[in-house]
Write a protein that holds these residues in place. Sequence first.
Motif, mmCIF file in Angstrom:
data_model
loop_
_atom_site.group_PDB
_atom_site.id
_atom_site.type_symbol
_atom_site.label_atom_id
_atom_site.label_comp_id
_atom_site.label_asym_id
_atom_site.label_seq_id
_atom_site.Cartn_x
_atom_site.Cartn_y
_atom_site.Cartn_z
ATOM 1 N N ILE A 206 0.832 -1.206 0.000
ATOM 2 C CA ILE A 206 0.000 0.000 0.000
ATOM 3 C C ILE A 206 0.867 1.257 0.000
ATOM 4 O O ILE A 206 0.611 2.208 -0.753
ATOM 5 C CB ILE A 206 -0.950 -0.004 1.219
ATOM 6 C CG1 ILE A 206 -1.997 -1.119 1.060
ATOM 7 C CG2 ILE A 206 -1.643 1.349 1.372
ATOM 8 C CD1 ILE A 206 -2.837 -1.357 2.307
ATOM 9 N N THR A 207 1.903 1.275 0.826
ATOM 10 C CA THR A 207 2.765 2.464 0.856
ATOM 11 C C THR A 207 3.515 2.630 -0.470
ATOM 12 O O THR A 207 3.774 3.754 -0.901
ATOM 13 C CB THR A 207 3.772 2.390 2.020
ATOM 14 O OG1 THR A 207 4.515 1.171 1.939
ATOM 15 C CG2 THR A 207 3.053 2.465 3.359
ATOM 16 N N LYS A 208 3.847 1.518 -1.121
ATOM 17 C CA LYS A 208 4.498 1.599 -2.439
ATOM 18 C C LYS A 208 3.543 2.185 -3.465
ATOM 19 O O LYS A 208 3.928 3.040 -4.282
ATOM 20 C CB LYS A 208 4.949 0.208 -2.876
ATOM 21 C CG LYS A 208 5.735 0.192 -4.199
ATOM 22 C CD LYS A 208 6.078 -1.228 -4.600
ATOM 23 C CE LYS A 208 6.999 -1.889 -3.597
ATOM 24 N NZ LYS A 208 7.387 -3.266 -4.014
ATOM 25 N N ASN A 209 2.269 1.764 -3.421
ATOM 26 C CA ASN A 209 1.279 2.295 -4.355
ATOM 27 C C ASN A 209 1.054 3.791 -4.144
ATOM 28 O O ASN A 209 0.922 4.564 -5.105
ATOM 29 C CB ASN A 209 -0.044 1.543 -4.215
ATOM 30 C CG ASN A 209 0.039 0.120 -4.735
ATOM 31 O OD1 ASN A 209 0.929 -0.211 -5.525
ATOM 32 N ND2 ASN A 209 -0.873 -0.735 -4.303
ATOM 33 N N THR A 211 3.225 5.886 -2.853
ATOM 34 C CA THR A 211 4.450 6.551 -3.307
ATOM 35 C C THR A 211 4.463 6.692 -4.831
ATOM 36 O O THR A 211 4.763 7.768 -5.372
ATOM 37 C CB THR A 211 5.685 5.751 -2.845
ATOM 38 O OG1 THR A 211 5.719 5.734 -1.418
ATOM 39 C CG2 THR A 211 6.963 6.371 -3.370
ATOM 40 N N ASN A 212 4.108 5.632 -5.541
ATOM 41 C CA ASN A 212 4.086 5.681 -7.008
ATOM 42 C C ASN A 212 3.056 6.682 -7.515
ATOM 43 O O ASN A 212 3.292 7.391 -8.501
ATOM 44 C CB ASN A 212 3.804 4.291 -7.573
ATOM 45 C CG ASN A 212 4.959 3.325 -7.362
ATOM 46 O OD1 ASN A 212 6.095 3.747 -7.158
ATOM 47 N ND2 ASN A 212 4.682 2.035 -7.396
ATOM 48 N N ALA A 213 1.888 6.736 -6.840
ATOM 49 C CA ALA A 213 0.849 7.679 -7.255
ATOM 50 C C ALA A 213 1.329 9.120 -7.089
ATOM 51 O O ALA A 213 1.081 9.976 -7.951
ATOM 52 C CB ALA A 213 -0.425 7.436 -6.439
ATOM 53 N N ILE A 214 2.022 9.393 -5.990
ATOM 54 C CA ILE A 214 2.530 10.744 -5.739
ATOM 55 C C ILE A 214 3.557 11.129 -6.799
ATOM 56 O O ILE A 214 3.500 12.222 -7.372
ATOM 57 C CB ILE A 214 3.154 10.826 -4.334
ATOM 58 C CG1 ILE A 214 2.064 10.687 -3.264
ATOM 59 C CG2 ILE A 214 3.907 12.148 -4.145
ATOM 60 C CD1 ILE A 214 2.613 10.496 -1.860
ATOM 61 N N LEU A 215 4.492 10.232 -7.080
ATOM 62 C CA LEU A 215 5.525 10.526 -8.072
ATOM 63 C C LEU A 215 4.925 10.732 -9.457
ATOM 64 O O LEU A 215 5.364 11.618 -10.209
ATOM 65 C CB LEU A 215 6.556 9.395 -8.098
ATOM 66 C CG LEU A 215 7.389 9.219 -6.827
ATOM 67 C CD1 LEU A 215 8.282 7.985 -6.937
ATOM 68 C CD2 LEU A 215 8.238 10.455 -6.565
ATOM 69 N N GLY A 230 -7.429 5.476 -1.951
ATOM 70 C CA GLY A 230 -7.421 4.735 -0.699
ATOM 71 C C GLY A 230 -7.239 5.600 0.529
ATOM 72 O O GLY A 230 -7.362 5.111 1.655
ATOM 73 N N SER A 231 -6.922 6.886 0.336
ATOM 74 C CA SER A 231 -6.711 7.798 1.466
ATOM 75 C C SER A 231 -7.863 8.793 1.562
ATOM 76 O O SER A 231 -8.315 9.328 0.543
ATOM 77 C CB SER A 231 -5.393 8.562 1.299
ATOM 78 O OG SER A 231 -5.279 9.591 2.275
#
Length: 277
Positions: A206-209, A211-215, A230-231
């Motif tokens: 979830i944290t990887k997803n 992070t990828n969305a932010i980038l 999801g947030s």
Amino acid sequence: MPLIIVTGIPCSGKTTRTLQLKNHFEEKLKNSGQKIEIISESDAIVQAGYDKNVYFADSKKEKAVRSSIKSDIQRKLDSNSLLIFDGSNYIKGYRYEIYCTTKLYKTPQCTLHCNLPIEQAKLWNTEQPEPDRYTDEVFDSLVSRYETPETTNRWDNPLFTLLPEDDLMYDEIYYCLYKGKKPKPNLSTQNVPLASTNYLYELDNITKNVTNAILSMQQLGKNYDMKISGSSVNLERAITPSRLAMLRRQFINFSKMQPNEINRIATLFVQYLNNNI
């Protein structure tokens, strides 16, 4: 044992209030066998060999000393002492890290905010002997960086805010530390269920997803108020990839110590990022 975090802008009376707390609780707890110990940021700066103006002007020096203080607090939380942390504590992310540590040890804490008007603090600073005085540049920088504690932040609660003319709320502080509701046990100190392997997988995924969305959004030029799948909260502003990677590692480490519901991981991760950028 219990921890009191003292915080405020420069020359707001933090050390004065710390000594008042120490004197009061030494008298109140004199028959309990419990010691009162001050953990002083100023002392830690001196022991590290720095002048405070040089120290606060160098983020690397600050980071090293803050890490040393946090380790010192962690070592002493299981001792028979009431700890009073006298420091600027101006970064809310740092206060959150200490909160996670007290949760790990299942010990109560509270925050004492010395709330002094900036102009009065600046005047008090000019009245200090030169070796103890902040330069105008460092004083103004610390004031601008100061992240005021808020009752809406669980890591700042219970929060006691004092103006110079106010009396310390000794009874209220004693109650919240010794008579109030104890922190919920940390799952990291309990028997870890077999499902924890799945939790760690979900935490990483979830944290990887996120992070990828932010980038991805930042590459498209989106730098503010980013909606993350999801947030329930948005990312307030852009963050460098290296900083994002570091905060992700920190969040994962904290979440290993204090597992959360899987459906809340994305929201908590975004909140953590907002608190540290």
